[in-house]
Structure formats: C-alpha cells, structure tokens
Enzyme design. Structure first.
Site, mmCIF file in Angstrom:
data_model
loop_
_atom_site.group_PDB
_atom_site.id
_atom_site.type_symbol
_atom_site.label_atom_id
_atom_site.label_comp_id
_atom_site.label_asym_id
_atom_site.label_seq_id
_atom_site.Cartn_x
_atom_site.Cartn_y
_atom_site.Cartn_z
ATOM 1 N N SER A 31 -16.612 -6.417 2.686
ATOM 2 C CA SER A 31 -17.253 -7.696 2.365
ATOM 3 C C SER A 31 -17.891 -7.580 0.988
ATOM 4 O O SER A 31 -17.192 -7.524 -0.018
ATOM 5 C CB SER A 31 -18.241 -8.127 3.455
ATOM 6 O OG SER A 31 -19.407 -7.344 3.471
ATOM 7 N N HIS A 80 -14.406 -10.597 3.505
ATOM 8 C CA HIS A 80 -15.255 -11.753 3.830
ATOM 9 C C HIS A 80 -15.489 -12.581 2.583
ATOM 10 O O HIS A 80 -15.744 -12.050 1.510
ATOM 11 C CB HIS A 80 -16.630 -11.291 4.327
ATOM 12 C CG HIS A 80 -16.586 -10.636 5.668
ATOM 13 N ND1 HIS A 80 -17.615 -9.879 6.155
ATOM 14 C CD2 HIS A 80 -15.637 -10.639 6.638
ATOM 15 C CE1 HIS A 80 -17.299 -9.434 7.365
ATOM 16 N NE2 HIS A 80 -16.110 -9.873 7.672
ATOM 17 N N ASP A 97 -19.419 -5.695 10.535
ATOM 18 C CA ASP A 97 -18.069 -6.046 10.983
ATOM 19 C C ASP A 97 -17.128 -4.873 10.669
ATOM 20 O O ASP A 97 -17.273 -4.212 9.646
ATOM 21 C CB ASP A 97 -17.608 -7.323 10.255
ATOM 22 C CG ASP A 97 -16.304 -7.864 10.825
ATOM 23 O OD1 ASP A 97 -15.925 -7.485 11.955
ATOM 24 O OD2 ASP A 97 -15.655 -8.694 10.137
#
Lengths: 292, 197
Positions: B11, B38, B130
């Site tokens: 991300s 992301h 995540d």
C-alpha cells in the site's frame, strides 16, 4: 492430483491439518450447485468459480459447518438456509452515477444518436436496487429525451426489484451521489431529485414513469424485445466465460442494428463470438455499437 | 519450473518499491505477476502506466477474465477485488475486506487455493495489515513467502504484520527481492532461510 505438501518443507509451513483436496472440493461444490438448481431452480452452475467458492465458504464458516457437503445437506433440507445463501450469492453493490466518466461519455457520444430516434427502448439488465436506473432516467430527462424513452429494468432478484421500485435510498450516501452527479455532467442541483422521507432519500417518482421493473434471469430467460441501448455493468463478471458468451448472444439478438451495448469499466468483449460485430465508441469507456 | 504465479501486495510507498522490484526483472521473466496496490477508488490507469515505464515487463491493468501471462504484470484495478483462477483472473465488486477493495488477502488466498505450492507471495511497504493472513495462507498451502525487510520499507506496518504472521518467511532488503525472484524462477535456488528482524 494430491496436494504436494511433502515437497515444500523449506518454507517451514505447518502442513494443513485437514489436507486441502481441491479436486474433491470442486466435486462437492458442483454437486451443491446442481442440487440447488434441481431442487430450487436457481442456476449458479456457470458462475465464476473462485468467487462462488469464496462466498460458499463464508456461509460455511458463519454457520460453523464442517464441510461443503454439510452445507449441501442444510441447504437442500432447509429453505431458510437457501434464502440466506441466495443473499450471499447475489452481489448487489451499486451506486448512483457509478463511474461518472461513463455518464459524461454517454452524454457526448450516445445521446446524439438517441436524438435521431422517435422512440428509445433501453434494457438495464441486472439493475439490482435501481440506483443506476434512476441515474439514467435523470440523464435522459436533462437531455430532453425521457418522454420518448422506455427503460426496462430487470434483475433475477425480486427483493431488490421491490426496493428499486420504492425509490428510497440511504440518506448517508447522498453526499457521494451528489459528488458523482456533478462529475457525471449533471445539469441541475442533485438535491432537486429527492426529499428526505421515510428515513431515507425518496426520489422523484416521475423518474420511474417510463420505467418497467421486471424479473428476468439472464441465465435461463430469453430475449423479450428489441432495444436501442442495453446496459449491463458489473454483472457478467460473476459468470464464467461460457455463460458470458451465452449472455452476449442474448444481448446481440436483443439489440437493434446500430444499437449500443454498455459494459462495466473492467469488462470486455474480447474472445466473445460477437466481438467483431461491435465497435467501441469512445475508449476506454466500455460503450460498444452494434455494426453488423 | 516449480512456480506458476507471483502475488505481490503493498500500500503506502508501493509505487517506488514496485518500481525497484519490477525494474530488476528481465523482459523474459517466466512467471506471471499479479499486483494489488491499495489506492483511491477513483484512481485511473496511471499506476499501470508508471510501472510500465519502470520495467521491461508488460504491465496491464486487469480486465475481467484476463489470461495470466508470462512476462506480464497484472495490476488490480481500483475498486474491484481480484481473484486468481486457474489460468486467468476474475474481478468482483464484493464488499471491501478490512476496508480494502482490492484486498491483498483476497487475492493471495485465491492464488494459494488455485496454485498451492506453485505460489510465491511478496509483501512490500504499507501502512496497514492487509496481506498478512493471505501470506500465511500461501504458506499453509505449501507456497513460498517473501517479505520486504521492514527496515527498508517506507512504512513498515504491512511488512511487520506479515513477518509476525509468517515468521518463517524470507525477509529481504528491497534491492535483494528481484535477484531472489530470478533465482526462484530458475528453479535452481538453494534454500536460504533468513530469520525475521
């Protein structure tokens, strides 16, 4: 094919306590879907495998069941479990003026074509709770085309169609929709279209004056008319390629010559048997014109 | 060749880490690569363009049912989950998982269930957790886990969470990831297990 856990000791992996048997799992899933189809008539057999598998496992975990076969037992004997699963398996993610750039392009490239028709027939396939139907109705009204248009909005699911007909959407999403509406080339103030009522945003009922909401199953039902525009965005992604191809035949047969097919922004006609029959109107938007 | 897919998740800071990693791989890298980065749900194809400028590999944003190809980096589009199927990729708009769509966990889990021990999972820099459970799932299915050394990460939260979830993963400096992938792709790599930092 067995799981080859023995071959990879170097990762230090804990071997699966219950060995993962993907081929056996596939058999269980296919049996479950066959059972659902034969007993209840819902046909998920040609849905995209990874997605349907993921959602079946979510239900298994929520019910604390030991296996796919245990879910089959419950689903076939308990209609209430089928109801739950039906909700799990139908994805109803939608938004007003979803992907605003699509609506801008539609105004620029498709509306001029529609102006040349005395009467405009639109099929919105897989309309879910109707947000995108209301969006299209607003666009057509602002372009002065609504009174000669008729929108057939269909979905497999009666529950979402009822909500679409009611036209009441969550108030907390109005900020997002207002933003989308402006970026979609909206010509008025978005707040003119709804009033706060019944705990939600009640939309102008005249927007659905020329909309027919009706149940239609893309997997099993046939064409029911000829259309100038067919919209089907982010529905076919849940189908496998064979079923996608079958539905594309249905769309092709249901479109008038020079009619327009609209897909979701990450969907494609590539490798579909009718790919050569369409021209993409304004890449990268997924707006295709039937040319042969 | 023992591996069929390289799954990468990142991300915050991902663009420069991906530029470094993918830039170190040759055009003929034989394993399909799938990337979840992301980003905001409205972001456009710019990410794929920027990555395309940084690597000799072909970079494309995924469309539904795209075939997995050698020499290709498949980048997840904004606002869709990506699921790895046998030989191709499917998109879905199911609910975000841990506030993310695309979700690294969802992509990694489907890759592991489809390609099992033929999967390589890589976690790079990022500001949330995540990917950690997805990486653990890859290892559980017999695949291999690589993690960017948190000390070399722009934001260490994501790689730290991954190290915690998969203590046996190989932890490598950003510059060492591409050479390691090349070794693995040749299938002749001598296993070199490093300990977590």
């Amino acid at each position: 094919m067995a799981v080859q856990i023995a071959e990879v000791p170097d990762t230090g992996a804990e071997p699966d306590r219950q060995a993962f048997k993907p081929d056996l799992e596939r058999i269980e899933i296919e049996l479950l879907l066959e059972g659902i189809f034969r007993h209840y008539g819902f046909d998920f057999r040609a849905y995209a495998y990874a997605s349907i598998r993921r959602r079946l496992w979510k239900r298994i975990e929520e019910e604390k069941l030991p296996s796919m076969s245990a879910l089959q037992e419950r689903v076939l004997h308990e209609p209430a479990m089928m109801e739950k699963l039906l909700l799990d398996l139908s994805i109803n993610v939608t938004a007003m003026f979803r992907d605003p750039s699509f609506y801008i392009t539609f105004r620029q490239h498709v509306v001029p074509l529609l102006r040349t028709y005395p009467f405009i027939r639109i099929w919105h396939a897989g309309c879910s709770t109707g947000e995108e139907v209301y969006s299209m109705a607003m666009l057509l009204r602002e372009e002065g085309l609504y009174d000669r248009s008729r929108i057939y909005a269909t979905d497999i699911n009666e529950v979402v169609l009822q909500r679409a007909k009611a036209g009441i959407f969550p108030l907390e999403r109005m900020q997002e929709y207002t933003d989308n509406y402006m970026r979609a080339g909206g010509k008025r103030s978005f707040s003119e279209y709804y009033t706060a009522k019944y705990g939600g945003a009640l939309f102008d009922q005249s927007l659905t004056k020329n909309v027919v909401f009706s149940q239609h199953n893309l997997v099993t039902d046939r064409s029911f008319s000829e259309f100038n525009v067919i919209l089907c965005r982010n529905v076919l992604i849940y189908f496998d390629k064979t079923l996608q191809s079958k539905v594309h035949s249905l769309f092709y047969d249901s479109l008038a010559m020079f009619g327009v097919l609209v897909l979701g922004s990450k969907e494609t006609l590539r490798f579909m048997s009718h790919e050569e029959c369409y021209q993409q109107m304004a890449p990268p938007e997924k707006i295709f014109r039937k040319v042969r | 060749m023992p591996y069929s897919i390289v799954a990468i998740g990142t991300s915050w800071g991902g663009l420069s880490a991906l530029t470094n990693l993918l830039g170190g791989l040759p055009e003929e890298f034989p394993i399909p690569i799938v990337v979840v980065q992301h980003r905001s749900k409205d972001s456009d194809r710019l990410l794929a363009q920027l990555l395309g400028d940084a690597t000799p590999l072909k970079v494309c944003e995924v469309e539904d049912k795209d075939a997995l190809c050698a020499g290709t980096v498949h980048v997840a589009p904004a606002n869709y989950h990506i699921l790895v199927e046998s030989g191709h990729l499917s998109l879905t708009t199911e609910e975000p998982v841990r506030f993310s769509r695309p979700s690294i966990d969802v992509m990694f889990t489907s890759a592991a269930d489809t390609y099992r021990s033929e999967t390589i999972g890589i976690i790079l820099t990022g500001a949330n957790e995540d990917g950690a459970s997805g990486l653990a799932h890859i290892v559980k299915r017999g695949g291999r886990a690589l993690i960017q050394d948190p000390k070399t990460a722009e934001i260490p939260i994501m790689p730290e969470a991954a190290v915690q979830a998969v203590p046996t993963a190989e932890v490598l400096g950003l510059d060492d990831l591409a050479p390691r992938l090349l070794e693995l792709s040749r299938g002749a790599a001598k296993v070199d297990r490093r300990t977590a930092v």
